[in-house]
Design an enzyme around this catalytic site. Sequence first.
Site, mmCIF file in Angstrom:
data_model
loop_
_atom_site.group_PDB
_atom_site.id
_atom_site.type_symbol
_atom_site.label_atom_id
_atom_site.label_comp_id
_atom_site.label_asym_id
_atom_site.label_seq_id
_atom_site.Cartn_x
_atom_site.Cartn_y
_atom_site.Cartn_z
ATOM 1 N N HIS A 134 2.457 3.962 -5.042
ATOM 2 C CA HIS A 134 3.326 3.056 -5.795
ATOM 3 C C HIS A 134 2.928 3.052 -7.278
ATOM 4 C CE1 HIS A 134 3.925 1.630 -1.609
ATOM 5 N NE2 HIS A 134 5.150 1.464 -2.031
ATOM 6 N N PHE A 169 11.481 -5.690 -1.904
ATOM 7 C CA PHE A 169 11.841 -4.688 -2.903
ATOM 8 C C PHE A 169 10.542 -3.944 -3.262
ATOM 9 C CE2 PHE A 169 16.429 -5.049 -4.038
ATOM 10 C CZ PHE A 169 16.761 -5.716 -2.884
ATOM 11 N N ASN A 170 9.794 -4.316 -4.307
ATOM 12 C CA ASN A 170 8.554 -3.593 -4.581
ATOM 13 C C ASN A 170 7.350 -4.503 -4.393
ATOM 14 O OD1 ASN A 170 10.632 -1.905 -5.952
ATOM 15 N ND2 ASN A 170 8.816 -0.679 -6.349
ATOM 16 N N SER A 177 6.125 4.567 5.620
ATOM 17 C CA SER A 177 6.997 3.955 4.621
ATOM 18 C C SER A 177 7.168 4.728 3.317
ATOM 19 C CB SER A 177 6.475 2.549 4.322
ATOM 20 O OG SER A 177 5.163 2.611 3.860
ATOM 21 N N ASP A 208 -1.861 2.015 18.940
ATOM 22 C CA ASP A 208 -0.455 2.061 18.538
ATOM 23 C C ASP A 208 0.239 0.755 18.931
ATOM 24 O OD1 ASP A 208 2.385 2.849 18.347
ATOM 25 O OD2 ASP A 208 1.486 4.818 18.011
ATOM 26 N N TYR A 216 13.715 7.321 5.721
ATOM 27 C CA TYR A 216 12.940 6.074 5.739
ATOM 28 C C TYR A 216 13.878 4.862 5.724
ATOM 29 C CZ TYR A 216 10.373 2.090 3.903
ATOM 30 O OH TYR A 216 9.869 0.824 3.713
ATOM 31 N N GLY A 248 17.545 10.617 -6.420
ATOM 32 C CA GLY A 248 17.758 9.430 -5.588
ATOM 33 C C GLY A 248 17.114 8.161 -6.114
ATOM 34 N N ASP A 249 16.518 8.196 -7.304
ATOM 35 C CA ASP A 249 15.947 6.958 -7.867
ATOM 36 C C ASP A 249 17.041 6.213 -8.635
ATOM 37 O OD1 ASP A 249 13.347 6.584 -7.108
ATOM 38 O OD2 ASP A 249 12.476 7.702 -8.784
HETATM 39 N N1 NAD Z 1 4.705 -1.645 0.110
HETATM 40 C C1 NAD Z 1 5.993 -1.825 -0.238
HETATM 41 O O1 NAD Z 1 6.340 -1.843 -1.448
HETATM 42 C C2 NAD Z 1 7.039 -2.031 0.827
HETATM 43 C C3 NAD Z 1 8.351 -2.276 0.415
HETATM 44 C C4 NAD Z 1 9.319 -2.483 1.393
HETATM 45 C C5 NAD Z 1 8.992 -2.455 2.735
HETATM 46 N N2 NAD Z 1 7.714 -2.193 3.114
HETATM 47 C C6 NAD Z 1 7.419 -2.151 4.549
HETATM 48 O O2 NAD Z 1 6.324 -2.992 4.811
HETATM 49 C C7 NAD Z 1 5.542 -2.478 5.880
HETATM 50 C C8 NAD Z 1 4.103 -2.422 5.447
HETATM 51 O O3 NAD Z 1 4.010 -1.570 4.308
HETATM 52 P P1 NAD Z 1 2.628 -1.322 3.585
HETATM 53 O O4 NAD Z 1 2.908 -1.075 2.156
HETATM 54 O O5 NAD Z 1 1.675 -2.391 3.979
HETATM 55 O O6 NAD Z 1 2.205 0.051 4.247
HETATM 56 P P2 NAD Z 1 0.745 0.503 4.727
HETATM 57 O O7 NAD Z 1 0.872 1.964 4.994
HETATM 58 O O8 NAD Z 1 -0.291 0.031 3.783
HETATM 59 O O9 NAD Z 1 0.552 -0.265 6.095
HETATM 60 C C9 NAD Z 1 1.193 0.118 7.281
HETATM 61 C C10 NAD Z 1 0.169 -0.021 8.397
HETATM 62 O O10 NAD Z 1 0.832 0.242 9.620
HETATM 63 C C11 NAD Z 1 -0.036 1.025 10.421
HETATM 64 N N3 NAD Z 1 0.781 1.769 11.388
HETATM 65 C C12 NAD Z 1 1.753 2.670 11.136
HETATM 66 N N4 NAD Z 1 2.279 3.101 12.295
HETATM 67 C C13 NAD Z 1 1.624 2.463 13.285
HETATM 68 C C14 NAD Z 1 1.715 2.487 14.694
HETATM 69 N N5 NAD Z 1 2.601 3.270 15.325
HETATM 70 N N6 NAD Z 1 0.903 1.681 15.415
HETATM 71 C C15 NAD Z 1 -0.005 0.886 14.802
HETATM 72 N N7 NAD Z 1 -0.149 0.820 13.460
HETATM 73 C C16 NAD Z 1 0.671 1.598 12.710
HETATM 74 C C17 NAD Z 1 -0.772 1.930 9.452
HETATM 75 O O11 NAD Z 1 -1.973 2.418 9.999
HETATM 76 C C18 NAD Z 1 -0.988 0.982 8.278
HETATM 77 O O12 NAD Z 1 -2.221 0.305 8.362
HETATM 78 C C19 NAD Z 1 6.113 -1.120 6.241
HETATM 79 O O13 NAD Z 1 6.880 -1.269 7.403
HETATM 80 C C20 NAD Z 1 6.989 -0.781 5.044
HETATM 81 O O14 NAD Z 1 8.098 -0.003 5.440
HETATM 82 C C21 NAD Z 1 6.719 -1.985 2.189
#
Ligand code: NAD
Length: 338
Positions: free
Chosen positions: A200, A181-182, A87, A63, A153, A298-299
């Site tokens: 997604h 954004f995305n 997320s 963690d 979130y 909410g979209d």
């Molecule tokens: N993917 C998107 O479109 C998007 C858009 C906006 C913001 N984000 C943000 O970007 C970040 C990464 O998103 P992602 O799409 O790569 O998600 P993801 O789920 O692919 O990656 C997140 C990683 O964090 C790890 N994780 C979660 N909690 C943890 C903890 N307590 N300790 C250690 N590891 C932990 C998970 O195991 C995972 O590997 C997130 O914070 C998300 O909110 C993503």
Amino acid sequence: MNQNTDTRKVIVTGATGFVGSHTAKIFKENRRSDSPPQSVIGIDRELTIPNSTQYLDTFVKGDYVDHVAECAMDNNVNVIVHCAGTSLVGPSIADPGEYYNNNSAKTNLMLESLAQAGWDGTIIFSSSAAVYGIPKDNQSLTETDIKNPISPYGRSKLICEQIIEDHCRAYAFKGIALRYFNAAGCDIDGTLGHTNDDTHMIPRILSAYQKKEAFTLYGDDYNTHDGTCIRDYLHVEDIAFAHLDAMFLADSWKFWRGRFQAYNLGTGYGNSNKEVIDACEKVVKDKIEYIVTPRRIGDPDKLIANSKNFRDDTDWSPMRSSLSHIVETAWQWQQKLV
Ligand SMILES: NC(=O)c1ccc[n+]([C@@H]2O[C@H](COP(=O)([O-])OP(=O)(O)OC[C@H]3O[C@@H](n4cnc5c(N)ncnc54)[C@H](O)[C@@H]3O)[C@@H](O)[C@H]2O)c1
């Protein structure tokens, strides 16, 4: 911008996830001609993308709240890229406690541990367009627009930003939040990408097509030119490079310790869901079957980032984010997931 040639050590939390793994790879490969070499310590509680550890010098499984401060102090790390988090909007409504705990509470504890250890570096945080909630009109969003998140979130991300800002001020850290954004597309070399259960839009379309199932399109009665939602898709490698540029930006704040800045990250234009389906049809060279179901609560009709501030303050531009390139790289990866 940064002429220092010493190896610098960087921690990436969530380093085996979608954004974290691509970011670790870009840092590790040192893909800016003027950047010093980077040694990357990745922390993740899971192996989300199995082969992602190949781009890490060190992988710590656990963690982030338990490991970041110790790793930072033991290894003289002065940049932490904080991508770890939970997320998904829907699950955050069903289980808000998990989101406030894993995103906000643990970020607070991590920063407290860093402060207690006497750390004074830069934190670059994965924030989200979800901090804004429903835009008041169809214009692109700027950083000063009202933040009114509509899901736990989004609220957990906004709280994280506030926690980071307050710790920067109190302990002379530097902080940058990047509100993506995305995030879309996959590594151009085909070594990293989304997971099989990714929820997604683009992975869902390609995965349904691969399984010969109809893709579910949520709603075609939005106030847009073709009735489907419009979103700002940014290639994940452009996001990864933005983290590198954010690090250089924080370096340039030499006499401005304690500073925190949030930036939007997007292309500034959007594509409708139907346009995304069309782009997928062009790439797979086949018809994509889909069914339309009622819209999700909410979209918003349209979510577009105005990223002028980040572009003005850094050398960053979204060079890899044409929709065709995003879908081509995602499809290249998707075919390996069978
Ligand atoms: N993917 C998107 O479109 C998007 C858009 C906006 C913001 N984000 C943000 O970007 C970040 C990464 O998103 P992602 O799409 O790569 O998600 P993801 O789920 O692919 O990656 C997140 C990683 O964090 C790890 N994780 C979660 N909690 C943890 C903890 N307590 N300790 C250690 N590891 C932990 C998970 O195991 C995972 O590997 C997130 O914070 C998300 O909110 C993503």
